[in-house]
Design an enzyme around this catalytic site. Structure first.
Site, PDB file in Angstrom:
ATOM      1  N   TYR A  97       0.795  -1.234   0.000  1.00  0.00           N
ATOM      2  CA  TYR A  97       0.000   0.000   0.000  1.00  0.00           C
ATOM      3  C   TYR A  97       0.828   1.284   0.000  1.00  0.00           C
ATOM      4  CZ  TYR A  97      -4.523  -2.297   0.262  1.00  0.00           C
ATOM      5  OH  TYR A  97      -5.648  -3.026  -0.044  1.00  0.00           O
ATOM      6  N   GLU A 139      -9.163  -7.508   3.814  1.00  0.00           N
ATOM      7  CA  GLU A 139      -8.330  -8.507   3.157  1.00  0.00           C
ATOM      8  C   GLU A 139      -7.742  -9.482   4.168  1.00  0.00           C
ATOM      9  OE1 GLU A 139      -5.739  -5.899   0.984  1.00  0.00           O
ATOM     10  OE2 GLU A 139      -7.457  -5.133  -0.162  1.00  0.00           O
ATOM     11  N   TYR A 209      -9.419 -15.888 -13.874  1.00  0.00           N
ATOM     12  CA  TYR A 209     -10.344 -16.641 -14.719  1.00  0.00           C
ATOM     13  C   TYR A 209     -11.425 -17.262 -13.839  1.00  0.00           C
ATOM     14  CZ  TYR A 209      -6.885 -16.174 -18.428  1.00  0.00           C
ATOM     15  OH  TYR A 209      -6.014 -15.660 -19.351  1.00  0.00           O
ATOM     16  N   GLY A 273     -18.563 -14.588 -20.968  1.00  0.00           N
ATOM     17  CA  GLY A 273     -19.280 -14.260 -19.743  1.00  0.00           C
ATOM     18  C   GLY A 273     -20.083 -15.412 -19.183  1.00  0.00           C
ATOM     19  N   LEU A 274     -20.213 -16.490 -19.951  1.00  0.00           N
ATOM     20  CA  LEU A 274     -20.972 -17.649 -19.457  1.00  0.00           C
ATOM     21  C   LEU A 274     -20.225 -18.452 -18.402  1.00  0.00           C
ATOM     22  CD1 LEU A 274     -19.552 -20.352 -20.822  1.00  0.00           C
ATOM     23  CD2 LEU A 274     -20.778 -19.601 -22.822  1.00  0.00           C
ATOM     24  N   THR A 275     -18.892 -18.286 -18.286  1.00  0.00           N
ATOM     25  CA  THR A 275     -18.113 -19.211 -17.460  1.00  0.00           C
ATOM     26  C   THR A 275     -18.556 -19.269 -15.998  1.00  0.00           C
ATOM     27  OG1 THR A 275     -16.350 -17.545 -17.364  1.00  0.00           O
ATOM     28  CG2 THR A 275     -16.097 -19.333 -18.932  1.00  0.00           C
ATOM     29  N   PHE A 391     -17.756  -7.908 -13.665  1.00  0.00           N
ATOM     30  CA  PHE A 391     -16.830  -7.369 -14.647  1.00  0.00           C
ATOM     31  C   PHE A 391     -15.813  -8.436 -15.049  1.00  0.00           C
ATOM     32  CE2 PHE A 391     -17.934  -3.658 -11.969  1.00  0.00           C
ATOM     33  CZ  PHE A 391     -18.507  -2.866 -12.944  1.00  0.00           C
ATOM     34  N   PHE A 392     -15.558  -8.545 -16.356  1.00  0.00           N
ATOM     35  CA  PHE A 392     -14.406  -9.293 -16.827  1.00  0.00           C
ATOM     36  C   PHE A 392     -13.352  -8.244 -17.167  1.00  0.00           C
ATOM     37  CE2 PHE A 392     -16.001 -13.652 -18.533  1.00  0.00           C
ATOM     38  CZ  PHE A 392     -16.262 -14.036 -17.231  1.00  0.00           C
ATOM     39  N   GLY A 393     -12.223  -8.267 -16.451  1.00  0.00           N
ATOM     40  CA  GLY A 393     -11.236  -7.230 -16.662  1.00  0.00           C
ATOM     41  C   GLY A 393     -11.515  -6.055 -15.747  1.00  0.00           C
TER      42      GLY A 393
END
Length: 402
Positions: A97, A139, A209, A273-275, A391-393
């Protein structure tokens, strides 16, 4: 527990909103330039998202949202949880940080110049560490939970590719078993794995992933779409074979299926996006669920991943499926399993006609697809509390950020 921000600090942060609207992207771009020049921190980032500008844009939107909500930080709770989960997946630690603090504050001073008064710099230093302490605390809770979970671990754990399966013209699945032969932590359907990869010619890369297998205690499966000129996706498809060892962190992510799952459920996806939904469907199938709606858009029948699996679930009466082929022109038709195929993309008019206001909607795909689907559902009377998306990415679309 982070100490509350004082009134003066919050007032200054709010007053910076116009400057962030005008210069936020320049600030975050400069911040990442400084971070990536530092070898002690550079390898923690997805370099591809730096090259296409998505990560600086996403962070600029997040910083702006933070400033706008500085008096009502409860509105940021969902974003904080997503960030904490992502950080845990990438094994971000408290000692990282200060690097970000130095880069962010340095970038603010650099971009704003004389406008970055001592009061402004002091306020942003306090605001940064206030949020950082919240993230560090959350975290730590997640790390402790991972360490205590059956089969859980903290840090990078070696997994061997035990099987490769071609799912479509563009998607390949990789089943992963731990090298030590011990159990793995059961993931929550919808979570993802993070990877530390050493790609020849490119060096260290980080990727996330979604897990595409149902929860289990022995292995995971990911399903990766080949992206045009994708450094990591090309390497996975072309070079990673059965027996390859990959470094993996424990499952993370908050885009998950509730337990018990809400009913009825509608899955809306496009492309890869189906995964996460394949994992969710596996869990629902194991629980003998019925009445699920599955709506997916892909380019052609050749790019349709998990088609046989979806048709099997439809044939047994678990779900009703609609498949849209955006680059093919078949007539709308229903096959023997009850799966309906459509020519072209899913339209807002079609989705509006199909809305079930009592359903919970899970949405995953490109930002533009999610934005249009969410807007259509809201306009059709679906409460925001019944709409979840992933979100992907990087979250680089202003319409999808808090």
């Amino acid at each position: 527990m982070a100490s509350p921000l004082d009134d003066k600090t919050r007032s200054i942060i709010k007053a910076c909103v116009p400057a962030l609207e005008a210069h936020g992207l320049a600030i975050t771009t400069e911040m990442y330039r400084r971070l990536l020049a530092n070898p002690d921190i550079r390898d923690l980032f997805n370099i591809s998202h730096q090259k296409d500008g998505e990560q600086p844009k996403a962070l600029a939107l997040a910083v702006l949202a933070y400033a706008r909500n500085i008096d009502n930080l409860g509105a940021m709770a969902g974003a904080v949880e997503r960030i904490a989960e992502k950080h845990v997946g990438l094994n971000i630690l408290p000692e990282h940080y200060p690097y970000v603090a130095d880069a962010l504050l340095g970038a603010i001073a650099h971009v704003l110049g004389d406008a970055a008064t001592p009061d402004i710099m002091d306020a942003w230093g306090k605001a940064y560490w206030f949020l950082a302490e919240i993230l560090i605390g959350r975290e730590e809770q997640i790390y402790v939970a991972h360490a205590a979970a059956p089969g859980g671990w903290v840090g990078w754990r070696p997994f061997r590719v035990s099987r490769r399966t071609v799912e479509s013209e563009t998607v390949t699945s990789f089943e992963l078993a731990p090298v030590d032969g011990k159990p793995v932590m059961r993931h929550v359907p919808g979570q993802y794995l993070s990877f530390r990869l050493d790609v020849p010619g490119y060096g260290s890369e980080r990727r996330n992933y979604s897990i595409s297998s149902a929860p289990g205690s022995n292995a995971y499966r990911i399903s990766v779409r080949r992206i045009d000129n994708g450094v990591v996706s090309d390497w996975l498809h072309d070079s990673v074979q059965e027996g390859t060892v990959l470094q993996v962190s424990a499952p993370a992510g908050d885009f998950t299926l509730g337990n018990p799952a809400p009913a009825p459920i509608v899955f809306l996806s496009a492309g890869s996006g189906l995964t996460p939904f394949i994992s969710m469907l596996g869990a629902l199938d194991a629980a003998a669920a019925t009445g699920v709606r599955y709506i997916h858009t892909t380019r052609t029948p050749a790019t349709e991943a998990f088609g046989p699996y979806i048709r099997d679930l439809a044939a047994k009466g678990m779900l009703r499926a609609d498949l849209f082929y955006s680059r093919a022109t078949p007539q709308a038709a229903q096959d023997a399993t009850g799966v309906t195929t459509h020519a072209g993309r899913m339209t807002p008019a079609w989705l509006t006609h199909e809305i079930d206001r009592s359903a919970s909607y899970y949405i995953c795909g490109p930002d533009s697809f999610m934005r249009d689907a969410i807007a259509t559902l809201k306009a059709g009377g679906v409460p925001e509390s019944q709409i979840r998306f992933e979100f992907f990415g990087s979250a680089a679309d202003a319409a999808l950020v808090g």
